[in-house]
Design a protein around this motif. Structure first.
Motif, mmCIF file in Angstrom:
data_model
loop_
_atom_site.group_PDB
_atom_site.id
_atom_site.type_symbol
_atom_site.label_atom_id
_atom_site.label_comp_id
_atom_site.label_asym_id
_atom_site.label_seq_id
_atom_site.Cartn_x
_atom_site.Cartn_y
_atom_site.Cartn_z
ATOM 1 N N GLY A 102 0.770 -1.192 -0.019
ATOM 2 C CA GLY A 102 0.224 -0.163 0.004
ATOM 3 C C GLY A 102 1.009 1.277 -0.011
ATOM 4 O O GLY A 102 2.032 1.430 0.493
ATOM 5 N N PRO A 103 0.372 2.365 -0.615
ATOM 6 C CA PRO A 103 1.377 3.415 -0.832
ATOM 7 C C PRO A 103 1.351 4.368 0.447
ATOM 8 O O PRO A 103 2.265 4.812 0.718
ATOM 9 C CB PRO A 103 0.485 4.243 -1.907
ATOM 10 C CG PRO A 103 -0.988 3.783 -1.903
ATOM 11 C CD PRO A 103 -0.702 2.290 -1.555
ATOM 12 N N VAL A 104 0.421 4.404 1.280
ATOM 13 C CA VAL A 104 0.217 5.274 2.612
ATOM 14 C C VAL A 104 1.245 4.494 3.510
ATOM 15 O O VAL A 104 0.629 3.391 4.152
ATOM 16 C CB VAL A 104 -1.059 5.482 3.177
ATOM 17 C CG1 VAL A 104 -1.089 6.703 4.203
ATOM 18 C CG2 VAL A 104 -1.810 6.170 1.826
ATOM 19 N N GLN A 105 2.138 4.902 4.273
ATOM 20 C CA GLN A 105 3.021 4.485 5.327
ATOM 21 C C GLN A 105 2.610 4.584 6.467
ATOM 22 O O GLN A 105 2.645 3.563 7.575
ATOM 23 C CB GLN A 105 4.344 4.708 5.113
ATOM 24 C CG GLN A 105 5.079 4.617 3.724
ATOM 25 C CD GLN A 105 5.064 3.098 3.218
ATOM 26 O OE1 GLN A 105 5.691 2.201 4.062
ATOM 27 N NE2 GLN A 105 3.982 2.756 2.366
ATOM 28 N N PHE A 106 1.764 5.906 6.820
ATOM 29 C CA PHE A 106 1.566 6.089 8.162
ATOM 30 C C PHE A 106 0.514 7.417 8.247
ATOM 31 O O PHE A 106 0.542 8.280 7.132
ATOM 32 C CB PHE A 106 2.555 6.557 9.052
ATOM 33 C CG PHE A 106 3.550 7.717 8.700
ATOM 34 C CD1 PHE A 106 3.065 8.979 9.272
ATOM 35 C CD2 PHE A 106 4.545 7.808 7.939
ATOM 36 C CE1 PHE A 106 3.835 10.100 9.146
ATOM 37 C CE2 PHE A 106 5.336 8.993 7.678
ATOM 38 C CZ PHE A 106 4.741 10.017 8.077
ATOM 39 N N THR A 107 -0.095 7.603 9.162
ATOM 40 C CA THR A 107 -0.693 9.081 9.529
ATOM 41 C C THR A 107 -0.571 9.150 11.063
ATOM 42 O O THR A 107 0.346 8.780 11.302
ATOM 43 C CB THR A 107 -2.366 8.781 9.203
ATOM 44 O OG1 THR A 107 -2.867 9.966 9.361
ATOM 45 C CG2 THR A 107 -3.018 7.404 10.028
ATOM 46 N N GLY A 108 -1.259 9.957 11.344
ATOM 47 C CA GLY A 108 -0.974 10.327 13.054
ATOM 48 C C GLY A 108 -2.116 10.827 13.494
ATOM 49 O O GLY A 108 -3.199 11.358 13.003
ATOM 50 N N ARG A 109 -2.246 10.858 14.910
ATOM 51 C CA ARG A 109 -3.289 11.203 16.030
ATOM 52 C C ARG A 109 -2.679 11.579 16.935
ATOM 53 O O ARG A 109 -1.699 11.021 17.437
ATOM 54 C CB ARG A 109 -4.311 9.998 16.294
ATOM 55 C CG ARG A 109 -4.875 9.313 14.840
ATOM 56 C CD ARG A 109 -6.193 10.219 14.403
ATOM 57 N NE ARG A 109 -6.550 9.608 13.411
ATOM 58 C CZ ARG A 109 -6.505 9.462 11.947
ATOM 59 N NH1 ARG A 109 -5.378 10.239 11.797
ATOM 60 N NH2 ARG A 109 -7.315 8.819 11.375
ATOM 61 N N THR A 110 -3.314 12.529 17.647
ATOM 62 C CA THR A 110 -2.827 13.088 18.954
ATOM 63 C C THR A 110 -3.817 12.966 19.969
ATOM 64 O O THR A 110 -5.079 13.129 19.805
ATOM 65 C CB THR A 110 -2.582 14.697 18.822
ATOM 66 O OG1 THR A 110 -1.649 14.950 17.894
ATOM 67 C CG2 THR A 110 -2.214 15.246 20.150
ATOM 68 N N ALA A 111 -3.465 12.329 21.192
ATOM 69 C CA ALA A 111 -4.462 12.029 22.170
ATOM 70 C C ALA A 111 -4.751 13.347 22.754
ATOM 71 O O ALA A 111 -4.244 14.235 23.160
ATOM 72 C CB ALA A 111 -3.758 11.314 23.421
ATOM 73 N N ILE A 112 -6.287 13.385 22.864
ATOM 74 C CA ILE A 112 -6.970 14.541 23.548
ATOM 75 C C ILE A 112 -7.322 14.549 25.112
ATOM 76 O O ILE A 112 -7.611 15.623 25.553
ATOM 77 C CB ILE A 112 -8.370 15.024 22.618
ATOM 78 C CG1 ILE A 112 -9.008 13.734 22.583
ATOM 79 C CG2 ILE A 112 -7.721 15.348 21.337
ATOM 80 C CD1 ILE A 112 -10.369 14.108 21.923
ATOM 81 N N LYS A 113 -7.069 13.258 25.398
ATOM 82 C CA LYS A 113 -7.001 13.100 26.831
ATOM 83 C C LYS A 113 -6.260 11.819 27.253
ATOM 84 O O LYS A 113 -5.848 10.899 26.553
ATOM 85 C CB LYS A 113 -8.418 12.854 27.499
ATOM 86 C CG LYS A 113 -9.342 11.823 26.913
ATOM 87 C CD LYS A 113 -10.826 11.756 27.202
ATOM 88 C CE LYS A 113 -11.605 10.742 26.685
ATOM 89 N NZ LYS A 113 -12.965 10.831 26.917
ATOM 90 N N ASP A 114 -5.651 11.352 28.568
ATOM 91 C CA ASP A 114 -5.068 10.304 28.816
ATOM 92 C C ASP A 114 -5.751 9.046 28.289
ATOM 93 O O ASP A 114 -7.044 8.905 28.632
ATOM 94 C CB ASP A 114 -4.852 10.360 30.225
ATOM 95 C CG ASP A 114 -3.765 11.365 30.853
ATOM 96 O OD1 ASP A 114 -3.457 12.102 29.884
ATOM 97 O OD2 ASP A 114 -3.558 11.444 31.857
#
Length: 380
Positions: free
Chosen positions: A266-278
């Motif tokens: 697949g072409p997409v290697q990664f994306t990202g997310r940020t935790a908005i709470k613990d």
């Protein structure tokens, strides 16, 4: 190794987490209540050491369905949905087949071609042109603009100032082109994405800037990812002549073959997310404000999810890969990308039964969108 020994890995250099197991990657992609794509795209912690973006990416930098969460995400996605419906794809299918035939007609008398430059690259450009509603008389100009920035060089972490300046100038020309198409569609709407977005301006309060950014998202995300999917898949198939023959004799296998390409290369290697709470993920406490990088290729070869994951099987079923994401941020254009790739494979294999590799593939420099920039093949 990371998936087996430390599946949730804290990277001290970047100050973020890597997720590599299928279940963890699927969960972080699905859980938009605890992990925010919007916040991640503000922080972009993985890009702290690269040159600043060029003006092209400022010009098309507003909120999109990729960089927002509900309710904004829902509103921004709604205007694009009709173009990717079953009816919308049916409208595009015949056009994509015509595009593939036209491109192959141009090389039919040759000994071979560069499968990227001559086929995998222009096919999605023309398809996106059809999706957007670019008039036929303007599609060659659209292709030239897309070719001018081949491979999205500004995604390269080592991009030079000159590269970014070049993409900025190109971006201004591209934006002017898009503005012209929008004005044509205001006067003569059709059954296409830009016309649908113009309706959304009235019904969903979509602003002109949001429309421009949505169109740019479709051009960039919908183009280079499909180029890479076609190129990556062809490169794998060329090493497996028995699979090519199987697919040539049974075109109905194209659907599962493309799904396996999305899993395996697949072409997409990664994306990202940020935790908005613990939040606990994979047995680790992810603190509010920390970012997680879900590594889709690692998840797609997780032996707990896929039998013999290192084997390429064009008839693999089930195949619940994460190559196009999952949850509310699943790729809106995934069905179109699969359709284009299925047509690209079946047309090429049927037209050239002696298709074979004629040299080594060359790779792009992107660390997000992995793909080939050259793939020489022979026909005879």
């Amino acid at each position: 190794m990371m998936r087996e020994t430390e599946p949730m890995h804290w990277n001290t250099k970047r100050g973020l987490w890597f997720a590599t197991r299928y279940d963890d990657v699927a969960l972080v992609l699905r859980d938009h209540e605890n992990f925010s794509s919007a916040q991640y795209n503000i922080d972009k912690p993985h890009m702290t050491e690269r040159p600043v973006d060029g003006e092209r990416y400022q010009a098309f930098k507003g909120p999109t369905m990729v960089t927002t969460e509900p309710p904004e995400h829902t509103r921004l996605r709604k205007g694009s949905a009709p173009a990717f419906s079953t009816r919308g794809l049916k409208r595009l299918k015949d056009r994509v087949e015509d595009i593939a035939d036209r491109l192959l007609n141009q090389v039919e008398g040759n000994e071979g071609m560069d499968a990227i430059a001559d086929y995998a690259y222009p096919l999605p450009v023309y398809a996106i042109g059809e999706l957007l509603g670019v008039p036929h008389e303007d599609q060659d100009e659209f292709l030239a603009l897309a070719l001018a920035d081949k491979g999205s060089p500004a995604h390269d972490p080592n991009a030079t100032k000159e590269t970014l300046e070049r993409t900025a100038a190109h971006g201004r020309r591209l934006r002017d082109f898009v503005e012209d198409v929008i004005e044509k569609k205001r006067k003569q709407p059709g059954d296409d994405l830009i016309s649908s977005l113009l309706v959304s301006q009235q019904e969903d309060n979509l602003t002109h800037a949001e429309m421009i950014d949505t169109i740019h998202l479709m051009m960039e995300a919908g183009h280079i990812t499909t180029v890479n999917l076609i190129g990556n898949g062809l490169d794998v198939l060329l090493d497996r002549p028995e699979d090519m023959e199987w697919l040539r004799n049974d075109p109905d296998l194209a659907t599962s073959a493309v799904q396996e390409c999305l899993r395996y290369v697949g072409p997409v290697q990664f994306t990202g997310r940020t935790a908005i709470k613990d939040t606990v993920l994979g047995g680790q406490l992810i603190k509010a404000g920390e970012s997680v990088i879900p590594l889709m290729p690692a998840a797609n070869r997780d032996p707990l999810q896929f039998a013999d994951p290192e084997e390429f099987r064009i008839d693999r079923k089930p195949n619940r890969h994460l190559g196009v994401g999952i949850g509310i941020h699943v790729c809106i254009g995934a069905a179109l990308a699969r359709l284009e790739t299925e047509i690209a494979f079946t047309k090429l294999l049927s037209r050239f039964p002696n298709l074979r590799r004629a040299g080594e593939a060359e790779w792009n420099t992107s660390f997000e969108l992995r793909g080939r920039t050259a793939l020489p093949v022979a026909f005879r």
